[in-house]
Design an enzyme around this catalytic site. Structure first.
Site, PDB file in Angstrom:
ATOM      1  N   LYS A 137      -0.629  -4.125  -3.259  1.00 50.19           N
ATOM      2  CA  LYS A 137      -1.941  -3.588  -2.853  1.00 50.19           C
ATOM      3  C   LYS A 137      -2.058  -2.182  -3.416  1.00 50.19           C
ATOM      4  O   LYS A 137      -1.508  -1.236  -2.874  1.00 50.19           O
ATOM      5  CB  LYS A 137      -2.107  -3.558  -1.336  1.00 50.19           C
ATOM      6  CG  LYS A 137      -3.488  -3.073  -0.882  1.00 50.19           C
ATOM      7  CD  LYS A 137      -3.618  -3.098   0.628  1.00 50.19           C
ATOM      8  CE  LYS A 137      -5.039  -2.752   1.056  1.00 50.19           C
ATOM      9  NZ  LYS A 137      -5.400  -1.358   0.743  1.00 50.19           N
ATOM     10  N   SER A 172       0.810  -1.212   0.000  1.00 50.49           N
ATOM     11  CA  SER A 172       0.000   0.000   0.000  1.00 50.49           C
ATOM     12  C   SER A 172       0.850   1.273   0.000  1.00 50.49           C
ATOM     13  O   SER A 172       1.542   1.550  -0.968  1.00 50.49           O
ATOM     14  CB  SER A 172      -0.961  -0.040   1.195  1.00 50.49           C
ATOM     15  OG  SER A 172      -1.960   0.935   1.090  1.00 50.49           O
ATOM     16  N   ASP A 211      10.157   5.249 -10.160  1.00 53.20           N
ATOM     17  CA  ASP A 211       9.760   5.869 -11.426  1.00 53.20           C
ATOM     18  C   ASP A 211      10.538   7.145 -11.713  1.00 53.20           C
ATOM     19  O   ASP A 211      10.765   7.497 -12.870  1.00 53.20           O
ATOM     20  CB  ASP A 211       8.259   6.170 -11.417  1.00 53.20           C
ATOM     21  CG  ASP A 211       7.422   4.940 -11.739  1.00 53.20           C
ATOM     22  OD1 ASP A 211       8.001   3.839 -11.774  1.00 53.20           O
ATOM     23  OD2 ASP A 211       6.205   5.075 -11.947  1.00 53.20           O
TER      24      ASP A 211
END
Length: 236
Positions: free
Chosen positions: A163, A138, A149
């Site tokens: 998740k 999460s 990224d």
């Protein structure tokens, strides 16, 4: 209420079957788990472990990060292993301390409505390694995904839990309630990690017999050892 006394009676039975009652006076307190711990490795490598993201995690993180920076650390290891997640806004605040300007995460509803969270230019600009494993979920994955990224740091360990959904608790009139999924998380590059997880940049497995991870068991924690070596290379 906190700081009030309560007497607790404990029943203990010995090996002969005899019962013994013990009265203990206990002072009530509000107990809060410590979610952020920090240390310095080999004199110039900062180490911060976050076990979850609750209401006070960002404040604790900021204090300990500032304290490490005041000690002139040259690199930082962020340990998110076995962190199940928590509050999105707290995760975003921490990401803002580590990333440059850009998208941290965005959520999207089934109707295609998107909501973006951004970081500003101001950030801690030192080499960064993030430790993750199958217990990182999460909010941990949001933070790790944003760092990956943006090429802000190196992820080391094992693939994360996966998740990537936002859930809300809806209370009913009778006092019960239900958890409703309202949207999905996406990393800055638009990747939905739900049911998939995030692959680390460098996969490192732990020994099968390891019982504790972190600085307390550095001699067996192969993932943390790898993180230290990467930071050393980055510093050079």
């Amino acid at each position: 209420k906190p700081n009030t006394k309560v007497t607790v009676t404990i029943l203990r039975t010995d090996k002969d079957g005899n019962n013994k009652y013990i009265d203990l006076d206990i002072i009530r307190e509000e107990i809060r788990l410590v979610t952020v711990k920090s240390d310095i490795i080999e004199g110039n490598i900062g180490y911060i472990k976050i076990t979850s993201f609750d209401e006070l995690t960002y404040d604790d993180f900021k204090k300990q990060l500032d304290n490490l920076m005041d000690k002139n650390i040259s690199g930082l290891i962020l340990d998110l292993r076995n962190n199940p997640g928590g509050l999105l806004d707290v995760c975003v605040d921490i990401a803002d301390e580590l990333l440059g300007e850009g998208i941290i995460v965005y959520t999207q509803t089934k109707d295609g409505e998107k909501q973006y969270e951004y970081s500003n230019k101001k950030h801690v600009d030192i080499p960064l390694v993030v430790l993750v494993n199958e217990g990182s979920a999460s909010a941990s994955e949001i933070l790790a995904g944003a760092i990956k990224d943006h090429n802000r740091g190196v992820l080391i360990g094992n693939k994360t839990f996966g998740k990537g959904i936002v859930q809300r608790i809806r209370q009913l009139k009778d006092g019960s309630g239900f958890k409703l999924t309202v949207s999905e998380y996406f990393t800055p590059k638009g990747i939905n990690i739900h049911g998939i997880g995030i692959e680390p940049d460098i996969k490192v497995d732990l020994p099968d017999d390891i019982e504790e991870i972190g600085l307390e068991n550095l001699e067996k924690d192969t993932q943390l050892q790898a993180a230290i070596e990467i930071i050393k290379q980055e510093i050079k």
